[in-house]
Scaffold this motif. Structure first.
Motif, mmCIF file in Angstrom:
data_model
loop_
_atom_site.group_PDB
_atom_site.id
_atom_site.type_symbol
_atom_site.label_atom_id
_atom_site.label_comp_id
_atom_site.label_asym_id
_atom_site.label_seq_id
_atom_site.Cartn_x
_atom_site.Cartn_y
_atom_site.Cartn_z
ATOM 1 N N SER A 1 -0.570 -1.226 12.536
ATOM 2 C CA SER A 1 -0.932 -1.051 11.124
ATOM 3 C C SER A 1 -2.114 -1.961 10.774
ATOM 4 N N ALA A 2 -3.281 -1.611 11.287
ATOM 5 C CA ALA A 2 -4.448 -2.498 11.230
ATOM 6 C C ALA A 2 -4.937 -2.744 9.810
ATOM 7 N N ALA A 3 -5.150 -1.692 9.038
ATOM 8 C CA ALA A 3 -5.682 -1.862 7.686
ATOM 9 C C ALA A 3 -4.712 -2.638 6.806
ATOM 10 N N GLU A 4 -3.426 -2.340 6.941
ATOM 11 C CA GLU A 4 -2.418 -3.022 6.138
ATOM 12 C C GLU A 4 -2.290 -4.495 6.513
ATOM 13 N N SER A 5 -2.685 -4.845 7.744
ATOM 14 C CA SER A 5 -2.542 -6.225 8.216
ATOM 15 C C SER A 5 -3.748 -7.089 7.892
ATOM 16 N N LYS A 6 -4.802 -6.518 7.345
ATOM 17 C CA LYS A 6 -5.983 -7.315 7.003
ATOM 18 C C LYS A 6 -5.610 -8.410 6.012
#
Length: 253
Positions: A146-151
């Protein structure tokens, strides 16, 4: 019905993956195709429920030789829950910096290999250890989660970077960081997690693309066949051939 709400959430995630991640999946598949064409390994790693996509891809009907599962028993899916190998121990180990370094010592790697890591949040040290060690050995690192959510999330590793920041290629599973997706009356926590569905969806989108690339290059794949089809008299022979090829290649690892 909440079943319909979960299903709509799942459909939405799959649509978002289709709309936003096809190019990243093709980039990841290109790296893996180069590795497999060189008769090397795409090493696959995850912990907790992120081992499920690793277990899904090989050995599996429709999968093929080239993917090497690295699953630690202490980090994998657990059914005891409490007591021996319980959730408390798992949560400690996935956050124990240095554990991934020790895991990597048990294998022999090659710069032509690639490392495919599954991590929903990207912040826990064991996954970050694996990524850092893979990079030290010259491997390309591919991360799904979940790359975008982990920013903006702070890594629990002393390097200060999430696993997504260490990757050569990232595929975003498009899942909310909370993972559970369905609100429940009179409860604070939601039910109905969706990350496993997203992981498995992106796994087969990727593996089929790897197969397509290699077939276009004229590379013969050693595919794990179904041996449950009436009248197919050669399935066992094809299975034996695939497993023999796996055994040949894994000898140096």
């Amino acid at each position: 019905m909440l079943a319909q709400q979960w299903l709509e959430n799942a459909h939405g995630i799959m649509r978002e993956i289709e709309n936003s991640q096809l190019e990243n999946i093709r980039r990841a598949a290109g790296v893996m195709a180069d590795t497999i064409q060189a008769e090397r390994w795409v090493h696959t790693f995850g912990c907790g429920h992120a081992t499920l996509p690793v277990e899904e891809m090989y050995p599996r009907i429709g999968g093929f030789v080239g993917f090497h599962p690295m699953i630690e028993q202490s980090l994998t899916f657990f059914t005891r829950i409490v007591g021996e190998t319980g959730i408390h121990q798992f949560l400690f180990l996935e956050r124990a910096e240095g554990f991934g370094v020790e895991i990597m010592k048990s294998y022999t790697f090659d710069p032509r290999d690639s490392m495919w890591i599954f991590s929903h949040t990207g912040i826990n040290p064991v996954n970050i250890d694996i990524a850092l060690e893979a990079r030290k050995r010259g491997m390309k690192v591919i991360v799904y989660g979940s790359a975008a959510e982990s920013k903006g999330k702070v890594a629990r590793h002393s390097c200060g970077k999430t696993i997504f920041e260490l990757a050569d290629v990232v595929v975003d599973t498009c899942v909310p960081l909370q993972d559970a997706s369905v609100p429940l009356k009179n409860h604070f926590d939601k039910v109905g997690p969706i990350s496993t569905l997203a992981f498995v969806t992106t796994v087969w989108m990727t593996v089929t693309t790897v197969a397509e690339i290699l077939a276009d290059r004229g590379v013969t794949l050693h595919i794990h066949p179904s041996h449950n089809i009436p009248g197919d008299t050669t399935a066992r022979q094809r299975l034996d051939t695939a497993l023999a090829e796996y055994k040949r290649r894994i000898a140096g690892v």
